[in-house]
Each structure stands twice: as structure tokens, then as C-alpha cells.
Scaffold this motif. Structure first.
Motif, PDB file in Angstrom:
ATOM      1  N   GLU A  27       0.849  -1.183   0.000  1.00 42.59           N
ATOM      2  CA  GLU A  27       0.000   0.000   0.000  1.00 42.59           C
ATOM      3  C   GLU A  27       0.898   1.251   0.000  1.00 42.59           C
ATOM      4  N   PRO A  28       0.353   2.390  -0.480  1.00 44.02           N
ATOM      5  CA  PRO A  28       1.144   3.616  -0.553  1.00 44.02           C
ATOM      6  C   PRO A  28       1.837   4.043   0.755  1.00 44.02           C
ATOM      7  N   PRO A  29       1.222   3.904   1.936  1.00 38.94           N
ATOM      8  CA  PRO A  29       1.943   4.365   3.135  1.00 38.94           C
ATOM      9  C   PRO A  29       3.263   3.615   3.356  1.00 38.94           C
ATOM     10  N   ILE A  30       3.281   2.333   3.027  1.00 39.38           N
ATOM     11  CA  ILE A  30       4.519   1.552   3.198  1.00 39.38           C
ATOM     12  C   ILE A  30       5.504   1.922   2.089  1.00 39.38           C
ATOM     13  N   GLN A  31       4.986   2.119   0.875  1.00 38.45           N
ATOM     14  CA  GLN A  31       5.878   2.555  -0.214  1.00 38.45           C
ATOM     15  C   GLN A  31       6.532   3.886   0.158  1.00 38.45           C
ATOM     16  N   ARG A  32       5.739   4.784   0.740  1.00 39.71           N
ATOM     17  CA  ARG A  32       6.275   6.098   1.133  1.00 39.71           C
ATOM     18  C   ARG A  32       7.363   5.929   2.200  1.00 39.71           C
ATOM     19  N   TYR A  33       7.063   5.125   3.233  1.00 39.92           N
ATOM     20  CA  TYR A  33       8.022   4.966   4.334  1.00 39.92           C
ATOM     21  C   TYR A  33       9.347   4.407   3.817  1.00 39.92           C
ATOM     22  N   VAL A  34       9.264   3.345   3.031  1.00 44.47           N
ATOM     23  CA  VAL A  34      10.495   2.698   2.563  1.00 44.47           C
ATOM     24  C   VAL A  34      11.243   3.620   1.598  1.00 44.47           C
ATOM     25  N   ALA A  35      10.509   4.315   0.734  1.00 40.58           N
ATOM     26  CA  ALA A  35      11.163   5.250  -0.210  1.00 40.58           C
ATOM     27  C   ALA A  35      11.927   6.320   0.566  1.00 40.58           C
ATOM     28  N   GLU A  36      11.336   6.823   1.641  1.00 38.67           N
ATOM     29  CA  GLU A  36      12.009   7.872   2.423  1.00 38.67           C
ATOM     30  C   GLU A  36      13.243   7.329   3.137  1.00 38.67           C
ATOM     31  N   CYS A  37      13.138   6.089   3.643  1.00 39.34           N
ATOM     32  CA  CYS A  37      14.320   5.483   4.286  1.00 39.34           C
ATOM     33  C   CYS A  37      15.445   5.331   3.264  1.00 39.34           C
ATOM     34  N   VAL A  86      13.788  13.663   3.421  1.00 37.70           N
ATOM     35  CA  VAL A  86      13.043  14.074   4.632  1.00 37.70           C
ATOM     36  C   VAL A  86      13.559  13.427   5.920  1.00 37.70           C
ATOM     37  N   ARG A  87      14.115  12.222   5.852  1.00 30.42           N
ATOM     38  CA  ARG A  87      14.557  11.562   7.076  1.00 30.42           C
ATOM     39  C   ARG A  87      15.859  12.142   7.615  1.00 30.42           C
ATOM     40  N   GLY A  88      16.645  12.738   6.772  1.00 33.62           N
ATOM     41  CA  GLY A  88      17.869  13.392   7.228  1.00 33.62           C
ATOM     42  C   GLY A  88      18.944  12.436   7.720  1.00 33.62           C
ATOM     43  N   ARG A  89      18.793  11.162   7.479  1.00 27.62           N
ATOM     44  CA  ARG A  89      19.843  10.208   7.841  1.00 27.62           C
ATOM     45  C   ARG A  89      19.746   8.974   6.948  1.00 27.62           C
ATOM     46  N   ASP A  90      20.833   8.247   6.858  1.00 26.94           N
ATOM     47  CA  ASP A  90      20.848   7.037   6.037  1.00 26.94           C
ATOM     48  C   ASP A  90      20.335   5.845   6.842  1.00 26.94           C
ATOM     49  N   PHE A  91      19.643   4.945   6.153  1.00 24.64           N
ATOM     50  CA  PHE A  91      19.112   3.720   6.784  1.00 24.64           C
ATOM     51  C   PHE A  91      19.791   2.503   6.180  1.00 24.64           C
ATOM     52  N   THR A  92      19.780   1.392   6.927  1.00 30.88           N
ATOM     53  CA  THR A  92      20.180   0.111   6.350  1.00 30.88           C
ATOM     54  C   THR A  92      18.965  -0.815   6.367  1.00 30.88           C
ATOM     55  N   MET A  93      19.004  -1.829   5.499  1.00 33.75           N
ATOM     56  CA  MET A  93      17.900  -2.776   5.431  1.00 33.75           C
ATOM     57  C   MET A  93      18.409  -4.186   5.728  1.00 33.75           C
ATOM     58  N   ALA A  96      15.904   6.983   0.529  1.00 36.55           N
ATOM     59  CA  ALA A  96      16.407   8.273   0.032  1.00 36.55           C
ATOM     60  C   ALA A  96      17.488   8.838   0.969  1.00 36.55           C
ATOM     61  N   GLY A  97      17.447   8.442   2.241  1.00 42.44           N
ATOM     62  CA  GLY A  97      18.562   8.740   3.139  1.00 42.44           C
ATOM     63  C   GLY A  97      18.729  10.179   3.554  1.00 42.44           C
ATOM     64  N   LYS A  98      19.965  10.545   3.844  1.00 47.09           N
ATOM     65  CA  LYS A  98      20.198  11.783   4.579  1.00 47.09           C
ATOM     66  C   LYS A  98      19.888  13.060   3.817  1.00 47.09           C
ATOM     67  N   ASN A  99      19.829  13.017   2.497  1.00 51.19           N
ATOM     68  CA  ASN A  99      19.510  14.251   1.767  1.00 51.19           C
ATOM     69  C   ASN A  99      18.012  14.424   1.549  1.00 51.19           C
TER      70      ASN A  99
END
Ligand code: F6P
Length: 355
Positions: free
Chosen positions: A216-226, A233-240, A228-231
Motif C-alpha cells: 500500500e502507498p503508506p509503506i511505499q512512502r516509508y520505505v522510499a524515504e528510508c 526528509v529523514r535526514g539520515r541514512d538507513f540500512t535494510m 532516500a537517506g540523509k539528503n
């Protein structure tokens, strides 16, 4: 040599003394620990144990059973049948709940369990686990199937065993979450991780990303933002991370934080999620909540879901509280139409979820 160490039995005597129900619950935890030792002995033999083969049979979900699934299930059933503490049980590997004639008339509990979760990992020698949930049995009568259909908030105890490089038992009886490591030579579980706390923030998420197009879109949004990393909206890099073994995944989150997601998706629209409410989502959520984390379907607290079927599936979002709350917010934004990205005509045209 082992003086001063807190064994599981000693810990349970300290945590659960008082009422007859509490004494019995402590005894049930000791029975579960005995099951875990037996299953640990089988899993650790690997190919030498002649238990890894697949069988011709399937379980209630249509999944091919392995010998180890069936043997682990038998360990729990035999232990509970002999123990006199359980009035009935339900398992991933059993179609309908079984009732046990408690010999001494006690049988205060219903035990619900997944005897060997992640068993598709067995062939490749990756960690697997057992998951259990304990509910109060009805008093003075044989349990009926509907007696099992209680929300997770009514669990008296829950936990899991992780058969990894070390075998661990992680339990909660509603007074925090505590981890024990099996000392194989002595055969005791020793308290090694008292009062586990899940950090509220994390930069690690776990999801089967091959399903992305079905989310669903909310999960697509969350993962896309993670991603996208530090530059972004989240302002930091994530690992999966993705081990494909829920027990190993939840254990990692308990140890260092993170968020685990098996969300609702459109892969099989008839199923609201992949994981099972009663013997995966509920016990794992109790363990995580007792350690300060959260468990959500994205739209509701998992422990508040009223079950309709013993084998029902549910979307699962579990782990560090700030991330789970953020994902819930993304679901609210989407459902209320306030997330512009997902209500724009452009997105709807492209979206799998557009009507
Ligand atoms: O429910 C069984 C299970 O193996 C979980 O332990 C695990 O999280 C999930 O399924 C893995 O799913 P997938 O096969 O989609 O990676």
C-alpha cells in the motif's frame, strides 16, 4: 562454578510467586523451556540428525511440512499433554485446537504456538525459532474453539526461542521482557538479558522488498524515504535487513532496535497479510511492547485485534516506537487523503491501488 547466576527457574520463582495461577504459569514456562531444549538438540544436529527432509504433507496454510516441523510440534504437544497445566492447545501445524484432559484437574491455560517458525531456512542453516502465547482457559469446562479467540492484550505470557549460534529463550509474563541463554553443557537457561529495552529510534528496517509493487502507498512512502537517506526528509541514512525468519528478525530488534514489516499487500488480495495473528503477531507484539516498542497493523494496535479465526493473518509492523508511530501516521495520512503525493491524479494513475 555457576553459582550466582540466575537460572530460569530461580527467575520465575522471583517473578511469579503468589497466586496458584502464577505458580502454575511459572511451571508452564519451565515446561516450555524443556521443549526448547529438545528442539534445540534436534536443530543443532543439522544434516546429521536426519530431520531436515521435507514431507509429502502440508499444514493448514498449504505449506510443505518438514520433518522438523512435525517433530517440534510433537515435542510441544507431548509436553503439554503430560504436564497437567494446559487445558487445550492450538498450533500452526494443527488444523483445529486440541483439548487436553488435564490429569490432575488443573489445566488453567491455553497454549498457542508455532513450533518451528521460519523452517524454510532450515536447509540453509539459518536461525529458526519457536513462538508461544499463553491465554487463560475457561474455568470448570472443556475449552471450545471460540475460547482461543481472545485479543493479544489478554495474553498471560508470551515469548520465543531462537535456535541460532546460541539457543536463547526470551519471555514475558507481563513484567518486562527477559532473555536467557542455554548453557548446553549444564542444560540450564541462564538470565543473560534482563529487562530488554528496544530503543525508540532506529536507522534499520526489515521488509521483503521483492513485494514492493504490492504494498500500500503508506509503506511505499516509508520505505522510499528510508532509502532516500540523509539528503531527503529523514535526514539520515538507513540500512535494510531481511533474514526471512521472524524470530531472528524480532530478536535483532530487541537487541539493537529496528522496525520489522510484513504489511498488508495486494499480492494475494484475499489475505490481509502473511503472518499469523495468534501465534506470530500477538506473542511477538507482547514481547516487543513489554520492552518498550510497539506493534501495529498500520491502522490499529495488534494486541487489540479481535481474532475471528485461530489461523487468521494480519499485517505486522513491529519495533522501535518512533518508527512504528511514523508508519501509523502515514496510514492515517493516506486514509484521510491528506498525503498529497498519494492523492494526486498522477499518482493515482500509476498506483496499483487506484480504483
Ligand atoms: O511465517 C513464516 C516466515 O518464515 C516468517 O518467519 C518470516 O518473517 C516470513 O515468513 C518470511 O517471508 P518471505 O518468505 O516473504 O520472506
Amino acid at each position: 562454578m555457576h553459582q550466582g547466576r540466575t537460572t530460569l527457574s530461580k527467575f520465575l520463582i522471583q517473578q511469579l510467586q503468589g497466586s496458584p495461577e502464577q505458580n502454575d504459569l511459572a511451571a508452564l514456562m519451565v515446561d516450555i523451556a524443556a521443549c526448547v531444549k529438545a528442539i534445540s538438540a534436534m536443530t543443532s544436529k543439522g544434516m546429521l540428525g536426519d530431520v531436515l527432509d521435507s514431507l509429502d504433507s502440508t499444514n493448514v496454510h498449504g505449506e510443505t511440512q518438514k520433518k522438523l516441523d512435525v517433530l517440534s510440534n510433537a515435542v510441544f504437544i507431548n509436553t503439554f499433554s503430560m504436564g497437567g497445566l494446559v487445558a487445550g492447545l492450538a498450533s500452526e501445524e494443527v488444523d483445529i485446537p486440541r483439548y487436553i484432559d488435564a490429569r490432575d484437574g488443573k489445566g488453567r491455560f491455553l497454549a498457542i504456538f508455532d513450533p518451528l517458525d521460519g523452517s524454510s531456512n532450515i536447509d540453509v542453516n539459518v536461525s529458526v525459532g519457536s513462538i508461544f502465547s499463553v491465554l487463560r482457559a475457561p474455568e470448570g469446562r472443556t475449552p471450545k474453539p471460540e475460547d482461543y479467540l481472545r485479543p493479544g492484550s489478554e495474553q498471560l505470557a508470551a515469548g520465543y526461542a531462537l535456535y541460532g549460534p546460541a539457543t536463547m529463550l526470551v519471555i514475558t509474563v507481563g513484567k518486562g521482557t527477559h532473555g536467557f541463554t542455554l548453557d548446553r553443557e549444564v542444560g540450564n537457561f541462564i538470565l543473560t538479558h534482563p529487562n530488554i529495552e528496544v530503543p525508540a529510534d532506529t536507522s534499520e528496517f526489515a521488509i521483503n522488498a521483492s513485494n514492493e509493487r504490492f504494498w500500500e502507498p503508506p509503506i511505499q512512502r516509508y520505505v522510499a524515504e528510508c532509502k532516500a537517506g540523509k539528503n531527503d526528509v529523514r535526514g539520515r541514512d538507513f540500512t535494510m535487513r531481511w533474514i526471512a525468519s521472524m524470530v531472528a528478525e524480532v530478536h535483532r530488534i530487541l537487541m539493537r532496535g529496528g522496525v520489522f514489516m510484513y504489511p498488508r499487500d495486494m499480492k494475494d488480495p484475499g489475505k490481509p497479510g502473511r503472518l499469523r495473528l495468534m501465534y506470530e503477531a500477538n506473542p511477538m507484539t507482547m514481547v516487543i511492547e513489554q520492552a518498550g516498542g510497539l506493534g501495529s497493523t498500520g491502522r490499529a494496535r495488534i494486541l487489540d485485534v479481535i481474532p475471528e479465526d485461530i489461523h487468521q493473518r494480519v499485517p505486522v509492523i513491529l519495533g522501535s516506537s518512533n518508527e512504528v508511530e511514523r508508519i501509523e501516521r502515514y496510514h492515517r495520512d493516506y486514509d484521510s487523503g491528506t498525503d498529497q503525493r498519494y492523492t494526486s491524479p498522477l499518482f493515482q494513475e500509476r498506483s496499483l491501488f487506484a480504483n
